[in-house]
Write a protein that holds these residues in place. Sequence first.
Motif, PDB file in Angstrom:
ATOM      1  N   HIS A  43       0.873  -1.151   0.000  1.00 22.18           N
ATOM      2  CA  HIS A  43       0.000   0.000   0.000  1.00 22.18           C
ATOM      3  C   HIS A  43       0.917   1.209   0.000  1.00 22.18           C
ATOM      4  O   HIS A  43       2.050   1.128   0.470  1.00 22.18           O
ATOM      5  CB  HIS A  43      -0.920  -0.009   1.222  1.00 22.18           C
ATOM      6  N   PHE A  44       0.446   2.290  -0.568  1.00 19.02           N
ATOM      7  CA  PHE A  44       1.287   3.480  -0.691  1.00 19.02           C
ATOM      8  C   PHE A  44       0.698   4.609   0.130  1.00 19.02           C
ATOM      9  O   PHE A  44      -0.487   4.896   0.022  1.00 19.02           O
ATOM     10  CB  PHE A  44       1.389   3.902  -2.161  1.00 19.02           C
ATOM     11  N   ALA A  60       6.083   2.957   0.489  1.00 19.95           N
ATOM     12  CA  ALA A  60       5.484   1.642   0.243  1.00 19.95           C
ATOM     13  C   ALA A  60       5.446   0.862   1.555  1.00 19.95           C
ATOM     14  O   ALA A  60       6.463   0.725   2.232  1.00 19.95           O
ATOM     15  CB  ALA A  60       6.299   0.882  -0.800  1.00 19.95           C
ATOM     16  N   LEU A  61       4.262   0.378   1.916  1.00 19.51           N
ATOM     17  CA  LEU A  61       4.073  -0.348   3.182  1.00 19.51           C
ATOM     18  C   LEU A  61       3.436  -1.705   2.896  1.00 19.51           C
ATOM     19  O   LEU A  61       2.425  -1.794   2.188  1.00 19.51           O
ATOM     20  CB  LEU A  61       3.189   0.469   4.127  1.00 19.51           C
ATOM     21  N   ILE A  62       4.025  -2.739   3.465  1.00 13.77           N
ATOM     22  CA  ILE A  62       3.566  -4.087   3.143  1.00 13.77           C
ATOM     23  C   ILE A  62       2.221  -4.416   3.790  1.00 13.77           C
ATOM     24  O   ILE A  62       1.940  -4.031   4.929  1.00 13.77           O
ATOM     25  CB  ILE A  62       4.622  -5.146   3.555  1.00 13.77           C
ATOM     26  N   ARG A  63       1.376  -5.110   3.032  1.00  5.31           N
ATOM     27  CA  ARG A  63       0.102  -5.630   3.528  1.00  5.31           C
ATOM     28  C   ARG A  63      -0.004  -7.087   3.110  1.00  5.31           C
ATOM     29  O   ARG A  63       0.501  -7.471   2.063  1.00  5.31           O
ATOM     30  CB  ARG A  63      -1.077  -4.846   2.919  1.00  5.31           C
ATOM     31  N   ILE A  97       7.308  -5.565  -6.738  1.00  8.45           N
ATOM     32  CA  ILE A  97       5.946  -5.108  -7.074  1.00  8.45           C
ATOM     33  C   ILE A  97       5.834  -3.595  -6.921  1.00  8.45           C
ATOM     34  O   ILE A  97       5.205  -2.925  -7.740  1.00  8.45           O
ATOM     35  CB  ILE A  97       4.873  -5.760  -6.172  1.00  8.45           C
ATOM     36  N   SER A  98       6.442  -3.057  -5.867  1.00  5.64           N
ATOM     37  CA  SER A  98       6.350  -1.614  -5.620  1.00  5.64           C
ATOM     38  C   SER A  98       6.933  -0.831  -6.791  1.00  5.64           C
ATOM     39  O   SER A  98       6.361   0.173  -7.225  1.00  5.64           O
ATOM     40  CB  SER A  98       7.081  -1.254  -4.322  1.00  5.64           C
ATOM     41  N   CYS A  99       8.085  -1.297  -7.291  1.00  4.70           N
ATOM     42  CA  CYS A  99       8.716  -0.611  -8.436  1.00  4.70           C
ATOM     43  C   CYS A  99       7.818  -0.697  -9.664  1.00  4.70           C
ATOM     44  O   CYS A  99       7.642   0.287 -10.380  1.00  4.70           O
ATOM     45  CB  CYS A  99      10.084  -1.219  -8.739  1.00  4.70           C
ATOM     46  N   GLN A 100       7.243  -1.867  -9.884  1.00  2.00           N
ATOM     47  CA  GLN A 100       6.343  -2.029 -11.036  1.00  2.00           C
ATOM     48  C   GLN A 100       5.157  -1.081 -10.938  1.00  2.00           C
ATOM     49  O   GLN A 100       4.771  -0.435 -11.919  1.00  2.00           O
ATOM     50  CB  GLN A 100       5.838  -3.468 -11.127  1.00  2.00           C
ATOM     51  N   ARG A 101       4.578  -0.994  -9.716  1.00  2.00           N
ATOM     52  CA  ARG A 101       3.393  -0.136  -9.537  1.00  2.00           C
ATOM     53  C   ARG A 101       3.728   1.330  -9.801  1.00  2.00           C
ATOM     54  O   ARG A 101       2.985   2.027 -10.482  1.00  2.00           O
ATOM     55  CB  ARG A 101       2.841  -0.266  -8.110  1.00  2.00           C
ATOM     56  N   LEU A 102       4.850   1.785  -9.253  1.00  2.00           N
ATOM     57  CA  LEU A 102       5.204   3.200  -9.428  1.00  2.00           C
ATOM     58  C   LEU A 102       5.511   3.486 -10.899  1.00  2.00           C
ATOM     59  O   LEU A 102       5.149   4.532 -11.432  1.00  2.00           O
ATOM     60  CB  LEU A 102       6.407   3.573  -8.556  1.00  2.00           C
ATOM     61  N   ARG A 103       6.167   2.551 -11.529  1.00  2.00           N
ATOM     62  CA  ARG A 103       6.558   2.679 -12.940  1.00  2.00           C
ATOM     63  C   ARG A 103       5.336   2.819 -13.843  1.00  2.00           C
ATOM     64  O   ARG A 103       5.371   3.502 -14.846  1.00  2.00           O
ATOM     65  CB  ARG A 103       7.375   1.439 -13.316  1.00  2.00           C
ATOM     66  N   LEU A 266      -1.954   1.757  -4.909  1.00  2.00           N
ATOM     67  CA  LEU A 266      -1.646   2.864  -5.811  1.00  2.00           C
ATOM     68  C   LEU A 266      -2.543   2.790  -7.030  1.00  2.00           C
ATOM     69  O   LEU A 266      -2.561   1.783  -7.733  1.00  2.00           O
ATOM     70  CB  LEU A 266      -0.169   2.794  -6.227  1.00  2.00           C
ATOM     71  N   GLU A 267      -3.292   3.854  -7.269  1.00  2.00           N
ATOM     72  CA  GLU A 267      -4.155   3.886  -8.452  1.00  2.00           C
ATOM     73  C   GLU A 267      -3.289   4.135  -9.677  1.00  2.00           C
ATOM     74  O   GLU A 267      -2.378   4.955  -9.623  1.00  2.00           O
ATOM     75  CB  GLU A 267      -5.206   4.998  -8.325  1.00  2.00           C
TER      76      GLU A 267
END
Length: 268
Positions: A43-44, A60-63, A97-103, A266-267
């Motif tokens: 989650h961001f 980025a915070l893990i869930r 995953i976090s990098c992919q989402r932000l990208r 992240l939307e």
Amino acid sequence: RAKELGRKRYQLFDETLARSVVDVLTLEGELRQALKHGQFEPHFQVICRLEDGAVVGYEALIRWNHPQRGLLLPGDFLKIAEDSGLIEAIDWHMFEISCQRLRRQERTDTFMTLNVSALHLRHDNFDARLIELLERTGLPPTRVVVEVTEGALLDDPERVRATLERLRAAGVGAALDDFGTGYSSLSYLHSLPLRILKIDRAFVNELDKGANTSSTTVVAAVLALARALDIDVVAEGIETEIQYAALHAMGCAMGQGYWIGRPAPLEP
Ligand code: C2E
Ligand code: MG
Ligand code: MG
Ligand code: MG
């Protein structure tokens, strides 16, 4: 009677102990399954510029989307993930995953902070592996900041410094998390290549109680120190408008907290 009571207590203790060992083993097994089945997700939480409220970055915070127990927070499983050593695999999965989402986002001018367990910093290849991951995901290193806690520095500060130095050479920033709660030693602050200092929410929380609290003094001192060392500051855990206004008035540039935004997917 005393003997009987004693035995009862002893039995109770035994059961509790037995149950907790089983719990730990169960949770460890579940964590392995969770990794395998992709149940972790970031989650961001927005990090904003206090001046105008503009979104400048995210933490980025893990869930854990647990199949039976629903959405679990780090407090529910991080300790066991660390004790079992599983945290490393979990973190690498999270980073990816976090990098992919932000990208995937349209904006390219935001940064993301990643929480890094102290365990990683004991490995020689942490920086090389992170840089490789960034190359692979196509996220510019300058958009990434690793968050370390003061506790991570206790073991071997020189090694952590060298790792952060190599990351900085590649463009990756470093933040000191929960500043003020650990074994703060001002002596290492200037020798660490820090981009960001995160003021712990314990101090931010107190800012509601007027200008004469010791927290106000601490926050002012941290801001002055950061300015002298040319380090940016992010205030954590801003929960009220009063805290936000107080921090802004004191010259704190950035903040995050429930009043600004809760951690959420992240939307795109
Ligand atoms: P942290 O890095 O200090 O993260 C801030 C924590 O404060 C988060 O808790 C966040 O949800 C919470 N928070 C944000 N704003 C507010 C607010 O206004 N009020 C209050 N009361 N709390 C707020 P969370 O997500 O439960 O994470 C707890 C800790 O778990 C984090 O503390 C971090 O140390 C660790 N953590 C989180 N994600 C990861 C991860 O992917 N890897 C590792 N190794 N550790 C992680
Ligand atoms: Mg953090
Ligand atoms: Mg923190
Ligand atoms: Mg914290």
